[in-house]
Design a protein around this motif. Structure first.
Motif, PDB file in Angstrom:
ATOM      1  N   LYS A  35       0.906  -0.961  -0.373  1.00 49.23           N
ATOM      2  CA  LYS A  35      -0.230  -0.067  -0.463  1.00 49.23           C
ATOM      3  C   LYS A  35       1.120   0.799  -0.369  1.00 49.23           C
ATOM      4  N   TYR A  38       2.252   1.896  -3.836  1.00 46.81           N
ATOM      5  CA  TYR A  38       0.731   2.087  -4.514  1.00 46.81           C
ATOM      6  C   TYR A  38       0.746   3.718  -4.098  1.00 46.81           C
ATOM      7  N   SER A  39       1.216   4.498  -2.573  1.00 41.75           N
ATOM      8  CA  SER A  39       0.366   5.731  -2.170  1.00 41.75           C
ATOM      9  C   SER A  39       1.723   6.675  -2.915  1.00 41.75           C
TER      10      SER A  39
END
Length: 201
Positions: A35, A38-39
């Motif tokens: 995550k 992907y940020s």
């Protein structure tokens, strides 16, 4: 964090290949969640694009610095080759081949940028060599610089030059010598021979 992800991804891509490294591998290696990656990067293609760009800028800056040192042009080419090989990790995982095969659009734009930078660098190198009397005066500079670029990129084609028969460091040395022997004057040949001899010691 974005910079750290970029550094680690670039390192892994060069060592293991663009196709081989997954977002999971990168997250595990860094001890962070997917995550978090992907940020900063919407998908792997975006990450590959940014990491090749990041690497390209680092190499271009390094080449500019070497050119600013005003070494003799033959020595300059050997210094650039050494610097590029260190940054590309001797291309163990054939990153260029994987980039070309799995990310052709990124490869295409990277090749165009690479050509611009190399063309300027090689043209300057040839002009300096002619001025210093170590390259032949009658060279067609545009032809020589283009054929040099074509050769440098073609020797990375593993279908033509399989790595088990042609280790990259040796291939680059052989190609550079091949290029220089075609353009040097007798004065340049002496410099070239002394560099080759000192590299073999």
């Amino acid at each position: 964090m974005k910079e750290k992800i970029l550094e680690k991804a670039t390192d892994m891509f060069l060592n293991l290949g663009f196709k081989s490294v997954t977002m999971d591998d990168l997250a595990n290696e860094m001890g962070i969640s997917k995550k978090t990656i992907y940020s900063h990067f919407e998908n792997k293609t975006h990450l590959v694009d940014e990491s090749t760009s990041h690497l390209f800028c680092n190499i271009s800056d390094g080449i500019d610095y070497i050119c600013s040192l005003n070494k003799n042009p033959i020595e300059e080419l050997y210094e650039i080759k050494k610097f590029v090989m260190v940054h590309l990790k001797d291309e163990k995982s054939s990153p260029q081949y994987q980039l070309q095969k799995y990310y052709p659009k990124i490869y295409g734009s990277m090749r165009a940028r690479q050509y611009e930078v190399m063309q300027d660098c090689v043209v300057d190198n040839i002009k300096k060599g002619i001025d210093q009397g170590i390259y032949r005066e009658n060279l067609d500079i545009d032809f020589v610089s283009r054929i040099y670029f074509t050769g440098v990129t073609s020797i990375k084609d593993h279908t033509l030059f399989p790595v088990d028969k042609f280790p990259m460091a040796e291939l680059m040395d052989n190609y550079l010598e091949y290029h220089l022997r075609g353009i040097v004057t007798p004065k340049g040949r002496k410099i070239l021979n002394s560099i080759i001899n000192s590299n073999q010691e």
